[in-house]
Design a protein around this motif. Structure first.
Motif, PDB file in Angstrom:
ATOM      1  N   MET A   1       0.816  -1.190   0.000  1.00 23.40           N
ATOM      2  CA  MET A   1       0.000   0.000   0.000  1.00 23.40           C
ATOM      3  C   MET A   1       0.865   1.262   0.000  1.00 23.40           C
ATOM      4  O   MET A   1       0.461   2.278  -0.531  1.00 23.40           O
ATOM      5  CB  MET A   1      -0.917  -0.030   1.223  1.00 23.40           C
ATOM      6  N   ASP A   2       2.051   1.171   0.581  1.00 23.24           N
ATOM      7  CA  ASP A   2       2.921   2.342   0.623  1.00 23.24           C
ATOM      8  C   ASP A   2       3.355   2.769  -0.770  1.00 23.24           C
ATOM      9  O   ASP A   2       3.419   3.954  -1.068  1.00 23.24           O
ATOM     10  CB  ASP A   2       4.161   2.060   1.471  1.00 23.24           C
ATOM     11  N   LYS A   3       3.655   1.795  -1.634  1.00 23.74           N
ATOM     12  CA  LYS A   3       4.066   2.136  -2.991  1.00 23.74           C
ATOM     13  C   LYS A   3       2.929   2.779  -3.763  1.00 23.74           C
ATOM     14  O   LYS A   3       3.145   3.687  -4.553  1.00 23.74           O
ATOM     15  CB  LYS A   3       4.564   0.895  -3.721  1.00 23.74           C
ATOM     16  N   PHE A   4       1.715   2.294  -3.533  1.00 26.45           N
ATOM     17  CA  PHE A   4       0.559   2.863  -4.216  1.00 26.45           C
ATOM     18  C   PHE A   4       0.413   4.343  -3.892  1.00 26.45           C
ATOM     19  O   PHE A   4       0.211   5.168  -4.788  1.00 26.45           O
ATOM     20  CB  PHE A   4      -0.718   2.104  -3.830  1.00 26.45           C
ATOM     21  N   LEU A   5       0.528   4.685  -2.627  1.00 33.02           N
ATOM     22  CA  LEU A   5       0.398   6.085  -2.226  1.00 33.02           C
ATOM     23  C   LEU A   5       1.541   6.931  -2.777  1.00 33.02           C
ATOM     24  O   LEU A   5       1.343   8.098  -3.129  1.00 33.02           O
ATOM     25  CB  LEU A   5       0.332   6.199  -0.707  1.00 33.02           C
ATOM     26  N   THR A   6       2.715   6.353  -2.884  1.00 29.39           N
ATOM     27  CA  THR A   6       3.850   7.066  -3.461  1.00 29.39           C
ATOM     28  C   THR A   6       3.617   7.359  -4.933  1.00 29.39           C
ATOM     29  O   THR A   6       3.877   8.469  -5.411  1.00 29.39           O
ATOM     30  CB  THR A   6       5.143   6.251  -3.284  1.00 29.39           C
ATOM     31  N   TYR A   7       3.109   6.369  -5.665  1.00 31.78           N
ATOM     32  CA  TYR A   7       2.834   6.555  -7.087  1.00 31.78           C
ATOM     33  C   TYR A   7       1.721   7.572  -7.310  1.00 31.78           C
ATOM     34  O   TYR A   7       1.803   8.409  -8.210  1.00 31.78           O
ATOM     35  CB  TYR A   7       2.465   5.228  -7.745  1.00 31.78           C
ATOM     36  N   VAL A   8       0.688   7.518  -6.489  1.00 25.89           N
ATOM     37  CA  VAL A   8      -0.402   8.491  -6.606  1.00 25.89           C
ATOM     38  C   VAL A   8       0.105   9.889  -6.265  1.00 25.89           C
ATOM     39  O   VAL A   8      -0.265  10.870  -6.923  1.00 25.89           O
ATOM     40  CB  VAL A   8      -1.601   8.087  -5.721  1.00 25.89           C
ATOM     41  N   GLY A   9       0.967   9.993  -5.273  1.00 24.94           N
ATOM     42  CA  GLY A   9       1.558  11.289  -4.933  1.00 24.94           C
ATOM     43  C   GLY A   9       2.394  11.849  -6.064  1.00 24.94           C
ATOM     44  O   GLY A   9       2.362  13.051  -6.343  1.00 24.94           O
ATOM     45  N   VAL A  43       3.636  12.642 -14.969  1.00 23.91           N
ATOM     46  CA  VAL A  43       2.309  12.049 -15.121  1.00 23.91           C
ATOM     47  C   VAL A  43       2.383  10.779 -15.955  1.00 23.91           C
ATOM     48  O   VAL A  43       1.765   9.758 -15.623  1.00 23.91           O
ATOM     49  CB  VAL A  43       1.327  13.073 -15.737  1.00 23.91           C
ATOM     50  N   ILE A  44       3.156  10.791 -17.027  1.00 17.00           N
ATOM     51  CA  ILE A  44       3.284   9.611 -17.880  1.00 17.00           C
ATOM     52  C   ILE A  44       3.959   8.469 -17.130  1.00 17.00           C
ATOM     53  O   ILE A  44       3.488   7.325 -17.152  1.00 17.00           O
ATOM     54  CB  ILE A  44       4.055   9.961 -19.170  1.00 17.00           C
ATOM     55  N   VAL A  45       5.055   8.755 -16.446  1.00 14.48           N
ATOM     56  CA  VAL A  45       5.801   7.702 -15.748  1.00 14.48           C
ATOM     57  C   VAL A  45       4.989   7.113 -14.602  1.00 14.48           C
ATOM     58  O   VAL A  45       4.840   5.887 -14.489  1.00 14.48           O
ATOM     59  CB  VAL A  45       7.161   8.248 -15.239  1.00 14.48           C
ATOM     60  N   PHE A  46       4.444   7.960 -13.740  1.00 16.53           N
ATOM     61  CA  PHE A  46       3.713   7.447 -12.583  1.00 16.53           C
ATOM     62  C   PHE A  46       2.368   6.842 -12.979  1.00 16.53           C
ATOM     63  O   PHE A  46       1.927   5.863 -12.379  1.00 16.53           O
ATOM     64  CB  PHE A  46       3.533   8.542 -11.530  1.00 16.53           C
ATOM     65  N   GLY A  47       1.720   7.394 -13.996  1.00 17.71           N
ATOM     66  CA  GLY A  47       0.489   6.794 -14.487  1.00 17.71           C
ATOM     67  C   GLY A  47       0.742   5.423 -15.097  1.00 17.71           C
ATOM     68  O   GLY A  47       0.008   4.459 -14.840  1.00 17.71           O
ATOM     69  N   GLY A  48       1.802   5.317 -15.890  1.00 19.47           N
ATOM     70  CA  GLY A  48       2.165   4.024 -16.469  1.00 19.47           C
ATOM     71  C   GLY A  48       2.546   3.013 -15.406  1.00 19.47           C
ATOM     72  O   GLY A  48       2.194   1.827 -15.498  1.00 19.47           O
ATOM     73  N   THR A  49       3.241   3.468 -14.390  1.00 15.82           N
ATOM     74  CA  THR A  49       3.618   2.581 -13.300  1.00 15.82           C
ATOM     75  C   THR A  49       2.392   2.066 -12.561  1.00 15.82           C
ATOM     76  O   THR A  49       2.318   0.880 -12.218  1.00 15.82           O
ATOM     77  CB  THR A  49       4.554   3.302 -12.319  1.00 15.82           C
ATOM     78  N   LEU A  50       1.415   2.930 -12.338  1.00 12.97           N
ATOM     79  CA  LEU A  50       0.180   2.489 -11.683  1.00 12.97           C
ATOM     80  C   LEU A  50      -0.556   1.461 -12.527  1.00 12.97           C
ATOM     81  O   LEU A  50      -1.094   0.491 -12.001  1.00 12.97           O
ATOM     82  CB  LEU A  50      -0.718   3.688 -11.395  1.00 12.97           C
TER      83      LEU A  50
END
Length: 61
Positions: A1-9, A43-50
């Protein structure tokens, strides 16, 4: 869950960099295009990662 919040941030931070108002009269007006590029890349990197992490989570890996 920590990684998810980091990616959303990171995604929200990138969006904020795109939408930051830079006035023409300030000394930062030259940074407008740089902020747009960095924000778009974030936005592209973190969106793609999610998306990738979500697909891997659905596949159970």
């Amino acid at each position: 869950m920590d990684k998810f919040l980091t990616y959303v941030g990171g995604l929200i931070g990138g969006y904020a960099l795109i939408k930051v108002p830079v006035e023409e009269i300030t000394a930062l007006s030259g940074l407008n295009t740089i902020l747009d590029v960095v924000g778009s890349l974030a936005v592209i990197v973190f969106g793609g990662t999610l998306v990738v992490r979500g697909v891997l989570s659905l596949l159970g890996k």
